[in-house]
Design a protein around this motif. Structure first.
Motif, mmCIF file in Angstrom:
data_model
loop_
_atom_site.group_PDB
_atom_site.id
_atom_site.type_symbol
_atom_site.label_atom_id
_atom_site.label_comp_id
_atom_site.label_asym_id
_atom_site.label_seq_id
_atom_site.Cartn_x
_atom_site.Cartn_y
_atom_site.Cartn_z
ATOM 1 N N LYS A 77 -10.210 9.454 5.614
ATOM 2 C CA LYS A 77 -9.412 8.846 6.670
ATOM 3 C C LYS A 77 -7.931 8.970 6.291
ATOM 4 O O LYS A 77 -7.511 8.433 5.275
ATOM 5 C CB LYS A 77 -9.786 7.379 6.870
ATOM 6 N N PHE A 78 -7.157 9.705 7.093
ATOM 7 C CA PHE A 78 -5.741 9.908 6.822
ATOM 8 C C PHE A 78 -4.946 8.812 7.546
ATOM 9 O O PHE A 78 -4.949 8.747 8.777
ATOM 10 C CB PHE A 78 -5.282 11.280 7.321
ATOM 11 N N ASN A 79 -4.294 7.958 6.780
ATOM 12 C CA ASN A 79 -3.481 6.879 7.338
ATOM 13 C C ASN A 79 -2.006 7.246 7.172
ATOM 14 O O ASN A 79 -1.485 7.243 6.059
ATOM 15 C CB ASN A 79 -3.776 5.558 6.627
ATOM 16 N N TYR A 80 -1.353 7.579 8.274
ATOM 17 C CA TYR A 80 0.045 7.991 8.244
ATOM 18 C C TYR A 80 0.961 6.848 8.692
ATOM 19 O O TYR A 80 0.620 6.060 9.576
ATOM 20 C CB TYR A 80 0.286 9.156 9.209
ATOM 21 N N ILE A 81 2.121 6.776 8.057
ATOM 22 C CA ILE A 81 3.221 5.943 8.554
ATOM 23 C C ILE A 81 4.403 6.882 8.761
ATOM 24 O O ILE A 81 5.012 7.364 7.800
ATOM 25 C CB ILE A 81 3.599 4.822 7.567
ATOM 26 N N GLN A 94 -2.806 -1.644 6.475
ATOM 27 C CA GLN A 94 -2.236 -0.428 7.054
ATOM 28 C C GLN A 94 -2.740 0.816 6.325
ATOM 29 O O GLN A 94 -1.997 1.753 6.033
ATOM 30 C CB GLN A 94 -0.703 -0.494 7.017
ATOM 31 N N GLY A 95 -4.043 0.802 6.036
ATOM 32 C CA GLY A 95 -4.689 1.964 5.452
ATOM 33 C C GLY A 95 -4.572 2.082 3.950
ATOM 34 O O GLY A 95 -5.185 2.969 3.362
ATOM 35 N N LYS A 96 -3.808 1.205 3.298
ATOM 36 C CA LYS A 96 -3.666 1.261 1.845
ATOM 37 C C LYS A 96 -4.537 0.195 1.195
ATOM 38 O O LYS A 96 -4.708 -0.895 1.732
ATOM 39 C CB LYS A 96 -2.207 1.059 1.429
ATOM 40 N N MET A 97 -5.075 0.520 0.016
ATOM 41 C CA MET A 97 -5.914 -0.413 -0.726
ATOM 42 C C MET A 97 -5.088 -1.075 -1.819
ATOM 43 O O MET A 97 -4.390 -0.415 -2.581
ATOM 44 C CB MET A 97 -7.118 0.314 -1.334
ATOM 45 N N TYR A 98 -5.156 -2.418 -1.878
ATOM 46 C CA TYR A 98 -4.397 -3.193 -2.845
ATOM 47 C C TYR A 98 -5.352 -3.968 -3.752
ATOM 48 O O TYR A 98 -6.393 -4.456 -3.310
ATOM 49 C CB TYR A 98 -3.462 -4.178 -2.144
#
Length: 432
Positions: A88-92, A388-392
């Motif tokens: 899954k490509f999450n772009y900003i 927003q698509g990033k894993m923390y």
């Protein structure tokens, strides 16, 4: 004479303008929202993904792209693995022009001059040639050795799943099976809180409070028959589509949940009774995973993980035999293949095959953090979340940790690298 020269120059300029405009219009008409198959050469999957991500970004940049699809030259991206060969490509993106149609055309959202967009692609390779497409079922992809291998692995995984479910089905209470929501929407405004020994949830930052029937008695009950109102991170979900807590009754343990913003609540019983320790709930697109404490001996807590696709029938998740399932501090399912698991004795590990095999997770801290108190105080993996698509990843101090700022104990925030096995330090913050 000069007038004739100026007239000729103007005519040439107009002609060139119309030729360029015509050519641009032709390019705009030929433009496709979804780029064609992107192919790169690379020695590793990591390099291939970076190259392909760059090619997709540049596809939407420049004069040949219609205004309603054109993005800026600065962008950020994360590429979480979704199982098998899917990413899954999450772009900003910073948008090139102030045009809200761009977000609509991408199926994304606009916020503060940036556009957030998500696209799912399938990655394949032969040798050092990698290619990515939005549709897995392409004729040329069926011939790929990697695709055939993935299909065999998937087939074996299905057989194993059926065998495991046939051996041990954890029955729930008598309520009907339900259809789980495919996605859920998190927000800081969605939370639980207590007042006068009553439990509430809110979806709008306590502007509206919704009582959880008997929630206080069931969710906060401890082994000493007292009540602790603080739940560990990851032990509950509060969203409009799906709200859930692990509930402890006198003779049973189960999931207390609502699918309609707290209007109705159901209790789904697990086969094995547990007790209040750390608990962990994850919601994937197809299932709910719950890890809870089921036994205790000489100060050691032992855990069990169960999953369900209908909140009625629960199955035990069979992990790799050597995985330590005692004194667990974190369990997080990113999807039905990817799970992160941390325990005091077993360390921090991840599996990309549903728990059949685990591999160590590496944590990257700068020198100034590693030497805060003669060593790194952030040693306990506690909570993973996506934004927003990033894993923390949240790393806390152990029970003897005393590193504080402004009279607040501190915790570290890390973000996932492209590799599933690595998280990198970003900042520190006060414990919440």
């Amino acid at each position: 004479m000069n007038l004739k020269k100026w007239g000729l120059a103007v005519m040439i300029y107009i002609a060139v303008f119309f030729v360029v405009a015509f050519f641009q219009e032709q390019r705009w008409n030929a433009f496709r929202n979804n780029p064609a198959c992107q192919v790169v050469q690379a020695n590793t999957k990591r390099k291939a993904l970076h190259k392909i991500a760059r090619k997709i970004a540049t596809y939407y940049q420049g004069w040949q792209v219609p205004y309603d699809y054109r993005v800026g030259y600065e962008y950020d991206i994360s590429m979480p693995w979704q199982g098998e060969n899917r990413y899954k490509f999450n772009y900003i993106f910073n948008t090139a022009v102030n045009n809200r149609s761009i977000g609509q055309n991408f199926g994304g959202s606009m916020f503060d001059g940036s556009m957030y967009a998500t696209k799912t692609f399938y990655l394949h390779h032969t040798g050092n040639h990698w290619w990515i497409q939005s549709n897995e079922k392409k004729e040329e992809l069926v011939k790929s050795k990697s695709v055939k291998k993935n299909k065999k692995i998937a087939k074996k995984a299905v057989v194993k799943s059926i065998d495991a479910s046939g051996k041990r089905s954890l029955s729930s209470s008598n309520h009907s099976a339900v259809k789980l929501p495919a996605t859920i929407t998190h927000s800081k405004k969605m939370q639980y809180f207590t007042q006068n020994q009553t439990m509430f949830v809110t979806y709008d930052n306590q502007k509206t409070k919704i009582e959880v029937p008997n929630g206080y008695q069931q969710v906060f009950l401890t082994v000493n028959n007292t009540y602790n109102e603080t739940l560990n991170p990851g032990s509950y979900i509060v969203t409009p589509e799906f709200t859930a807590f692990v509930a402890y009754r006198a003779k049973s343990t189960g999931l207390l949940y609502s699918l309609d913003e707290g209007k109705h609540w159901e209790f789904s019983q697990f086969k094995y009774k547990g007790f209040r320790g750390n608990a962990f709930i994850s919601k994937t697109s197809d299932k709910v995973y719950v890890t809870y404490a089921t036994d205790e001996s000489l100060g050691t807590e032992y855990y069990l993980t169960v999953s369900s696709g209908d909140l009625k029938n629960w199955e035990e998740v069979k992990y790799q035999k050597k995985l330590d399932q005692s004194n667990v501090s974190l369990v997080y399912w990113g999807n039905d293949h990817l799970v992160y698991y941390a325990s005091k004795l077993g360390g921090f590990n991840f599996s990309d095959d549903g728990g059949q095999h685990f591999h160590p997770v590496t944590l990257e801290f700068p020198d100034n953090i590693n030497n805060i108190t003669g060593g790194n105080p952030f040693t306990v993996p506690t909570y993973i979340y996506t934004n927003q698509g990033k894993m923390y990843l949240i790393m806390k101090q152990d029970q003897n940790g005393d590193y504080a700022r402004n009279h607040h104990l501190m915790q570290a925030v890390l973000t996932q690298n492209l590799e599933l096995s690595s998280f990198v330090y970003q900042r520190q913050q006060a414990e919440k």
